[in-house]
Design an enzyme around this catalytic site. Sequence first.
Site, PDB file in Angstrom:
ATOM      1  N   LYS A 277       0.833  -1.216   0.000  1.00 52.49           N
ATOM      2  CA  LYS A 277       0.000   0.000   0.000  1.00 52.49           C
ATOM      3  C   LYS A 277       0.866   1.264   0.000  1.00 52.49           C
ATOM      4  CE  LYS A 277      -4.197  -1.950   2.063  1.00 52.49           C
ATOM      5  NZ  LYS A 277      -3.788  -3.277   2.532  1.00 52.49           N
TER       6      LYS A 277
HETATM    7  O1  6AU Z   1      -9.667 -11.452   5.403  1.00 52.58           O
HETATM    8  P1  6AU Z   1      -8.932 -10.621   6.423  1.00 52.58           P
HETATM    9  O2  6AU Z   1      -9.786  -9.543   7.003  1.00 52.58           O
HETATM   10  O3  6AU Z   1      -8.248 -11.416   7.445  1.00 52.58           O
HETATM   11  O4  6AU Z   1      -7.745  -9.905   5.623  1.00 52.58           O
HETATM   12  C1  6AU Z   1      -7.956  -8.981   4.615  1.00 52.58           C
HETATM   13  C2  6AU Z   1      -6.676  -8.604   3.944  1.00 52.58           C
HETATM   14  C3  6AU Z   1      -5.687  -7.869   4.816  1.00 52.58           C
HETATM   15  C4  6AU Z   1      -5.861  -6.419   4.471  1.00 52.58           C
HETATM   16  O5  6AU Z   1      -4.667  -5.697   4.589  1.00 52.58           O
HETATM   17  C5  6AU Z   1      -6.296  -6.507   3.021  1.00 52.58           C
HETATM   18  O6  6AU Z   1      -6.959  -7.735   2.860  1.00 52.58           O
HETATM   19  N1  6AU Z   1      -7.220  -5.427   2.619  1.00 52.58           N
HETATM   20  C6  6AU Z   1      -6.948  -4.685   1.472  1.00 52.58           C
HETATM   21  C7  6AU Z   1      -5.967  -5.137   0.528  1.00 52.58           C
HETATM   22  C8  6AU Z   1      -5.330  -4.237  -0.375  1.00 52.58           C
HETATM   23  O7  6AU Z   1      -5.721  -6.259   0.332  1.00 52.58           O
HETATM   24  C9  6AU Z   1      -7.736  -3.593   1.165  1.00 52.58           C
HETATM   25  C10 6AU Z   1      -8.899  -3.352   1.908  1.00 52.58           C
HETATM   26  O8  6AU Z   1      -9.691  -2.453   1.594  1.00 52.58           O
HETATM   27  N2  6AU Z   1      -9.185  -4.141   2.966  1.00 52.58           N
HETATM   28  C11 6AU Z   1      -8.383  -5.190   3.306  1.00 52.58           C
HETATM   29  O9  6AU Z   1      -8.741  -5.899   4.240  1.00 52.58           O
HETATM   30  O10 6AU Z   1      -4.410  -8.302   4.449  1.00 52.58           O
END
Ligand code: 6AU
Length: 475
Positions: free
Chosen positions: A309
Amino acid sequence: MSNENTKLSNFAVELFKINAVKFGEYKTKVGIMTPVYCDLRVIVSYPKLMLTLAELLTEKLHSIKNIDLLCGVPYTALPIGTAVSLKTGIPMVMRRKEAKDYGTKKLIEGFYKEGDGCLIIEDVVTSGSSILETVNDLVGAGLKCTDAIVLLNREQGGDKILEGNGIKMHALLTISELMQYLKNAKCIDDAMVKKVQDYLASTQVDSNILKKDPVEDRLKLSFEKRIPFTKNLVATELLKIMSSKQTTLCVAADLTNSTDILNLAEQVGPHICALKTHIDIVDDFHENLLKPLKEIADRHNFILFEDRKFADIGKTVELQYSKGVYKISSWAKLVTAHSLCGKGVLDAIKGAEGLENRGVFLLAELSAAGNLIDEAYVKKTLKLAEEYPELIVGLVSQNPLTNNPGLLQLTPGVQIDTKSDNLGQQYNSPEIIVLEKGADIAVVGRGITQSNQPAVAALNYKNILWQAYLNRIKQ
Ligand code: 6AU
């Protein structure tokens, strides 16, 4: 001359008198010279003429069916639309150029019901693009748009482009008719008529550049069929992997221990198209992690994706991307970047040392509750993405923001039974994110990493996501 033609002829002469149509040598917005210049904005200063215009348009709209509403294309045609609405008693809606508040996403002001037929009103049509922008938003709000009445058709191909997009244009005047009236009234001479005709003939708008936005294309085309649309080589590779492994799953390996990451990669490897890391959360990071990780990625055919990011000035991003302990550019073919800092970030990633094939997922929206991104930011992000086709693999978003089949939508915030965590993360089910939110690739982190059997969980997500994708392209 018929009564109607006399009215039009008088109207044309009035337009000439108030300098709404000018003949001479003028510079257009794109810098080329034009012998005819139309600026209907001045008409607001002449209420009598505005009334005549409203009468003429009202006569014109009698032959058009199914008009429940009127909508003037912002901004010049807004007052014209109002005048026609007052004259006919047909209610009006207004399209905002920018939604006032992202939360309510209210692009269309006024009262309307789904399925209402909305007549578009515009002043001058060159390519028809402004009308199409307005139509897009109206249709997006559930209205039906099939016709547009316009004051002046510049005869540069706009009518055909509109027709190709399902909009019939009804013009009060074509530029040829306007010139004829003005010539008869001795406002312009034959030489000027010829000059304008030659100019118009040589500046026809290419109808291909304004083909109907491929709204359906990205969401309806198979990944295989989308491959030729990609401009970035990692996007091409991703689509190939997704097609051959039948997976749209990207696992977020948000673990803090190297061994755990390698174990996870090994277990979920057969079921994923990409493994997403936050390399800076690994407690025991050592470059020795990268060799086996790359080996697992090669063996199971998935892409390493560092979710860095990036969001700083270009020079700092260049260093963050290629230097330090992580040397991201040497092993991650994919990275994420915020659009906040603009072009510098993308130029830095493009130009830094590292892997030859690299791609960026640009963050357009976030899954975090209460995040500060608004609609204007999203729009600007899309524009930025368009400016770097060879670098941008796709967008990180929670909604279908692009129709471009060459771009991939990556959507995080995916879990089967959980709706949120205690720090603002928001989840949707795999079916919803594919069928309703437009995701091509789904990012699943804790839904898999916290499972007792990550391989089984990954296979389950992969299957549900793939089935949803098949249903989507079948519809
Ligand atoms: O399924 P989770 O919630 O355990 O993990 C979600 C993953 C994390 C966040 O850093 C990433 O997705 N993420 C991102 C991105 C770019 O991947 C963007 C966003 O809006 N929300 C998000 O959760 O690694």
